[in-house]
Write an enzyme that holds these catalytic residues in place. Structure first.
Site, short mmCIF file in Angstrom:
data_model
loop_
_atom_site.label_atom_id
_atom_site.label_comp_id
_atom_site.label_asym_id
_atom_site.label_seq_id
_atom_site.Cartn_x
_atom_site.Cartn_y
_atom_site.Cartn_z
N THR A 61 -44.73 -35.14 102.57
CA THR A 61 -45.33 -33.83 102.88
C THR A 61 -46.85 -33.80 102.70
O THR A 61 -47.45 -32.74 102.82
CB THR A 61 -44.69 -32.72 101.99
OG1 THR A 61 -44.80 -33.12 100.62
CG2 THR A 61 -43.24 -32.48 102.35
N TYR A 124 -48.50 -35.87 110.57
CA TYR A 124 -47.34 -35.29 109.87
C TYR A 124 -46.40 -34.63 110.88
O TYR A 124 -45.19 -34.87 110.87
CB TYR A 124 -47.84 -34.29 108.83
CG TYR A 124 -46.76 -33.43 108.20
CD1 TYR A 124 -45.85 -33.96 107.28
CD2 TYR A 124 -46.65 -32.07 108.53
CE1 TYR A 124 -44.87 -33.15 106.70
CE2 TYR A 124 -45.68 -31.26 107.96
CZ TYR A 124 -44.79 -31.81 107.05
OH TYR A 124 -43.82 -31.01 106.48
N1 NAP Z 1 -44.28 -27.63 101.78
C1 NAP Z 1 -44.50 -26.98 102.93
O1 NAP Z 1 -45.40 -26.14 103.03
C2 NAP Z 1 -43.61 -27.23 104.12
C3 NAP Z 1 -43.94 -26.61 105.34
C4 NAP Z 1 -43.11 -26.83 106.45
C5 NAP Z 1 -42.00 -27.66 106.34
N2 NAP Z 1 -41.73 -28.26 105.15
C6 NAP Z 1 -40.56 -29.14 105.08
O2 NAP Z 1 -39.66 -28.58 104.13
C7 NAP Z 1 -38.94 -29.64 103.50
C8 NAP Z 1 -39.03 -29.48 101.99
O3 NAP Z 1 -40.41 -29.52 101.62
P1 NAP Z 1 -40.88 -29.32 100.12
O4 NAP Z 1 -42.07 -28.45 100.16
O5 NAP Z 1 -39.71 -28.96 99.24
O6 NAP Z 1 -41.36 -30.81 99.81
P2 NAP Z 1 -41.72 -31.45 98.40
O7 NAP Z 1 -41.82 -30.43 97.35
O8 NAP Z 1 -42.88 -32.37 98.69
O9 NAP Z 1 -40.44 -32.33 98.10
C9 NAP Z 1 -40.11 -33.48 98.82
C10 NAP Z 1 -39.38 -34.38 97.87
O10 NAP Z 1 -39.01 -35.57 98.59
C11 NAP Z 1 -39.27 -36.67 97.74
N3 NAP Z 1 -39.40 -37.91 98.49
C12 NAP Z 1 -40.51 -38.39 99.11
N4 NAP Z 1 -40.22 -39.60 99.64
C13 NAP Z 1 -38.93 -39.86 99.37
C14 NAP Z 1 -38.07 -40.95 99.63
N5 NAP Z 1 -38.51 -42.05 100.30
N6 NAP Z 1 -36.80 -40.92 99.18
C15 NAP Z 1 -36.37 -39.83 98.49
N7 NAP Z 1 -37.12 -38.77 98.19
C16 NAP Z 1 -38.40 -38.78 98.63
C17 NAP Z 1 -40.53 -36.28 97.03
O11 NAP Z 1 -40.74 -37.08 95.90
P3 NAP Z 1 -42.26 -37.36 95.41
O12 NAP Z 1 -42.81 -36.00 95.06
O13 NAP Z 1 -42.09 -38.27 94.26
O14 NAP Z 1 -42.95 -37.95 96.59
C18 NAP Z 1 -40.24 -34.82 96.68
O15 NAP Z 1 -39.50 -34.69 95.48
C19 NAP Z 1 -39.52 -30.94 104.03
O16 NAP Z 1 -38.73 -31.39 105.10
C20 NAP Z 1 -40.88 -30.53 104.57
O17 NAP Z 1 -41.32 -31.39 105.61
C21 NAP Z 1 -42.50 -28.06 104.04
#
Ligand code: NAP
Length: 285
Positions: A61, A124
């Protein structure tokens, strides 16, 4: 019902655990116990759990970092999604995947429908779009935007810190979208999964605002409950005055009509959920 969550320590991952319906048995992994870019490990984990639903809350992300490391972003956001989708299919599990408003270019003036043409303007968004394709037509794919939660790195927590530390805060006013409170998104995913919804849908909180509007609201809500103890000027700026490695869409409000039909009504307004989150961190830290 047995459910496997990957990316379980992220904002959405924690929200999913927190909002799980009664009687659901959850196995939650994050990268330390299951790296989703490891196909063999993904297959073994899905076989071991034998879930009815697999939620993919894992993602790369770091939007700006992805510009200089697109291969790493692609591995997590697309190739690994294919592994998860295939393993879910083989196990007879429903696959729930989450994508982003960044699949759009931001040139629309009206909310983007799920079938609106995609045209990501950064790495991204490109990798997330490839992930949607890897998830497959039988998956539930929910695009969301501007996600925040009491845990994790997000705009609300950054603003609260900057507003406590600095004498003024400058915030981009010419990017319009909608904030999304992660536990609300998580609860919606549980409902949609239980109903067997598939295809591409949109979920954010209701309404629309600029990052500047959002920052002003964060300050107001935090002052109201004593989370901040002084007002600092919040200055609106153009995105051009805050250069970042990744370009971001100027307008990325999502049309949620199909999701409202599944959920039986609209999502809460972003301001209402912001108040909920500010109250939560005021109470629990
Ligand atoms: N955050 C936003 O504003 C936003 C906006 C639009 C869409 N989204 C989408 O919403 C979804 C959830 O986002 P979120 O904000 O909850 O993201 P997040 O807080 O960054 O959580 C993503 C998690 O995935 C883990 N991760 C990364 N690489 C990995 C791997 N190879 N294997 C297993 N786990 C892994 C990360 O671990 P580490 O932290 O250790 O890397 C983190 O715990 C995602 O699909 C994102 O693309 C998010």
């Amino acid at each position: 019902m047995k459910v496997l969550i990957v990316g379980g320590n992220g904002q959405l991952g924690k929200g999913l655990s927190r909002t799980a319906p009664d009687g659901v048995e959850i196995v939650s992994h994050d990268i330390d116990t299951l790296d989703i870019t490891d196909a063999a490990a993904v297959n073994a984990a899905v076989r071991a759990v034998a879930p009815q639903v697999v939620f993919n809350a894992a993602a790369y992300t770091a939007v700006d970092k992805a510009e200089s490391d697109e291969a790493a972003a692609l591995a997590v956001n697309a190739t690994a999604v294919g592994y998860l989708a295939q393993a879910s299919r083989q196990a007879g599990a429903r696959f729930v995947h989450v994508s982003t408003d960044f699949v759009f270019d931001g040139r629309s003036g009206v909310p983007y429908a799920p079938d609106a043409p995609t045209a990501p303007i950064g790495a991204y968004g490109r990798t997330k779009l490839a992930g949607e394709q890897a998830a497959g037509a039988d998956a539930l794919i929910v695009r969301t935007a501007w996600v925040y939660a009491p845990n994790g790195g997000n705009f609300v927590r950054t603003m609260l810190r900057l507003m406590a530390e600095r004498d003024e805060v400058r915030v981009v006013a010419d990017q319009i979208g909608t904030p999304t409170y992660a536990p609300g998104l998580a609860a919606a995913l549980w409902t949609m999964a239980a109903k067997g919804t598939c295809g591409t849908h949109h979920y954010t909180d209701a309404g629309a605002c600029s990052w500047y509007d959002f920052a002003v609201a964060i300050q107001e809500e935090a002052l109201a409950v004593g989370l901040l103890d002084r007002t600092v000027p919040v200055i609106p700026i153009n995105a051009a005055e805050y250069p970042t490695p990744a370009r971001r869409p100027h307008y990325s409000v999502l049309d949620k009509t199909s999701t409202f039909a599944v959920l039986g009504g609209p999502t809460p307004h972003w301001r209402e959920n912001l108040r909920k989150m500010i109250n939560e961190i005021t109470t629990y830290g």
